[in-house]
Design a protein around this motif. Structure first.
Motif, short mmCIF file in Angstrom:
data_model
loop_
_atom_site.label_atom_id
_atom_site.label_comp_id
_atom_site.label_asym_id
_atom_site.label_seq_id
_atom_site.Cartn_x
_atom_site.Cartn_y
_atom_site.Cartn_z
N SER A 64 4.92 -14.04 -1.16
CA SER A 64 5.44 -14.00 0.20
C SER A 64 6.69 -13.12 0.28
N VAL A 65 7.62 -13.35 -0.62
CA VAL A 65 8.89 -12.60 -0.66
C VAL A 65 9.31 -12.45 -2.11
N ALA A 66 9.80 -11.28 -2.48
CA ALA A 66 10.29 -11.06 -3.84
C ALA A 66 11.40 -10.02 -3.81
N GLY A 67 12.24 -10.09 -4.83
CA GLY A 67 13.29 -9.07 -4.91
C GLY A 67 14.11 -9.22 -6.18
N HIS A 68 14.93 -8.24 -6.41
CA HIS A 68 15.81 -8.24 -7.56
C HIS A 68 17.06 -9.05 -7.26
N VAL A 69 17.57 -9.70 -8.28
CA VAL A 69 18.80 -10.47 -8.17
C VAL A 69 19.96 -9.51 -8.42
N GLY A 70 20.87 -9.42 -7.48
CA GLY A 70 22.03 -8.57 -7.66
C GLY A 70 22.93 -9.08 -8.78
N ALA A 71 23.62 -8.20 -9.46
CA ALA A 71 24.52 -8.59 -10.55
C ALA A 71 25.51 -9.64 -10.05
N GLY A 72 25.58 -10.75 -10.78
CA GLY A 72 26.51 -11.81 -10.44
C GLY A 72 26.04 -12.73 -9.32
N GLU A 73 24.89 -12.45 -8.73
CA GLU A 73 24.39 -13.24 -7.60
C GLU A 73 23.58 -14.44 -8.13
N SER A 74 23.69 -15.57 -7.48
CA SER A 74 22.88 -16.72 -7.90
C SER A 74 21.43 -16.49 -7.50
N ILE A 87 11.24 -10.99 5.64
CA ILE A 87 10.42 -11.59 6.70
C ILE A 87 11.23 -12.11 7.88
N GLY A 88 12.55 -11.85 7.88
CA GLY A 88 13.38 -12.18 9.03
C GLY A 88 13.59 -13.67 9.26
N LEU A 132 7.84 -14.46 12.39
CA LEU A 132 8.25 -13.69 11.22
C LEU A 132 8.30 -12.21 11.59
N SER A 133 9.27 -11.51 11.03
CA SER A 133 9.36 -10.06 11.27
C SER A 133 9.50 -9.36 9.93
N LYS A 134 8.51 -8.55 9.60
CA LYS A 134 8.47 -7.90 8.29
C LYS A 134 9.45 -6.74 8.20
N GLN A 135 9.93 -6.50 7.01
CA GLN A 135 10.80 -5.35 6.72
C GLN A 135 9.88 -4.15 6.49
N ASP A 136 9.87 -3.22 7.42
CA ASP A 136 8.91 -2.12 7.38
C ASP A 136 8.97 -1.29 6.10
N SER A 137 10.15 -1.13 5.51
CA SER A 137 10.26 -0.29 4.31
C SER A 137 9.70 -0.98 3.07
N VAL A 139 7.35 -4.01 3.34
CA VAL A 139 6.16 -4.81 3.59
C VAL A 139 5.23 -4.09 4.58
N GLU A 140 3.97 -3.93 4.20
CA GLU A 140 2.99 -3.32 5.09
C GLU A 140 2.54 -4.31 6.16
N THR A 141 2.17 -5.52 5.71
CA THR A 141 1.76 -6.55 6.65
C THR A 141 1.90 -7.92 5.99
N LEU A 142 1.86 -8.96 6.81
CA LEU A 142 1.89 -10.34 6.35
C LEU A 142 0.61 -11.02 6.76
N SER A 143 0.19 -12.01 5.98
CA SER A 143 -1.03 -12.73 6.32
C SER A 143 -0.96 -14.17 5.80
N LEU A 144 -1.48 -15.11 6.59
CA LEU A 144 -1.65 -16.48 6.13
C LEU A 144 -3.08 -16.63 5.66
N VAL A 145 -3.25 -17.04 4.42
CA VAL A 145 -4.57 -17.12 3.79
C VAL A 145 -4.79 -18.57 3.34
N PRO A 146 -5.99 -19.11 3.53
CA PRO A 146 -6.26 -20.45 3.01
C PRO A 146 -6.01 -20.51 1.50
#
Length: 182
Positions: A64-74, A87-88, A132-137, A139-146
């Protein structure tokens, strides 16, 4: 976007060193990331299709959402920041449930080797999908899947070209954790 990340050893321990994300990828240095899997009470899982301009796995379906942890960030602060950016959605840290840390090594090309520890969370999606509002740079699209469809497609790896190639154990852990919540 390049950012400063903490460098970890091969067991996931902090080394006290930092590097730019691009350098960590170029030299195959371990660093932490966060993954947040959203689910609904009616048994669906939120997936994102990665942006078409991403360096790794463009247009494949992923967490759903992923990213790098900034240095020193929890990890938790990083997770809530990434949720807001991608995803806003603003969520409190208390809604995150950590379900594990997964070591991942993926060599994409000579200049890009992802050596990461994915700090992985699940979280109930409590707002309508339409908010939800995707970050265009990113995420291409979001989807709810069973969840059942998702588990069939990832456990058996029937659609290898559809999803980012995480390990079967990774996908099983996500699905089992979410099933316990339903």
């Amino acid at each position: 976007m390049d950012e400063l990340v903490d460098i970890l050893d091969a067991e996931g321990n902090f080394t006290g060193k930092t590097a730019m994300k691009s350098e960590a990828h170029k030299h195959g240095l371990f660093h932490p990331t966060v993954h947040v899997w959203f689910y609904t009470k009616n048994g669906k899982i939120l997936l994102q299709q990665r942006g078409k301009d991403k360096d790794t796995h463009p247009l494949l379906w992923d967490v759903s959402v992923a990213g790098h942890v900034g240095a020193g960030e929890s990890y938790e602060l990083s997770a809530t920041r990434e949720v807001s950016e991608e995803i806003g959605l603003d969520i409190p840290v208390s809604e995150l449930e950590k379900i594990g840390v997964f070591k991942s090594i993926q060599k994409h090309n000579e200049n890009l080797t992802d050596c990461e520890f994915h700090h992985t969370y699940i979280c109930e999606l409590k707002v309508p999908f339409s908010l939800l509002s995707k970050q265009d740079s990113e995420v291409e699209t979001l989807s709810l899947v069973p969840l059942l469809k998702f588990s069939e497609e990832t456990w058996g790896l029937a659609n290898l070209k559809k999803y980012v190639p995480h390990s079967v154990d990774y996908y099983k852990t996500i699905i089992k954790a979410i099933k316990k919540k339903l």
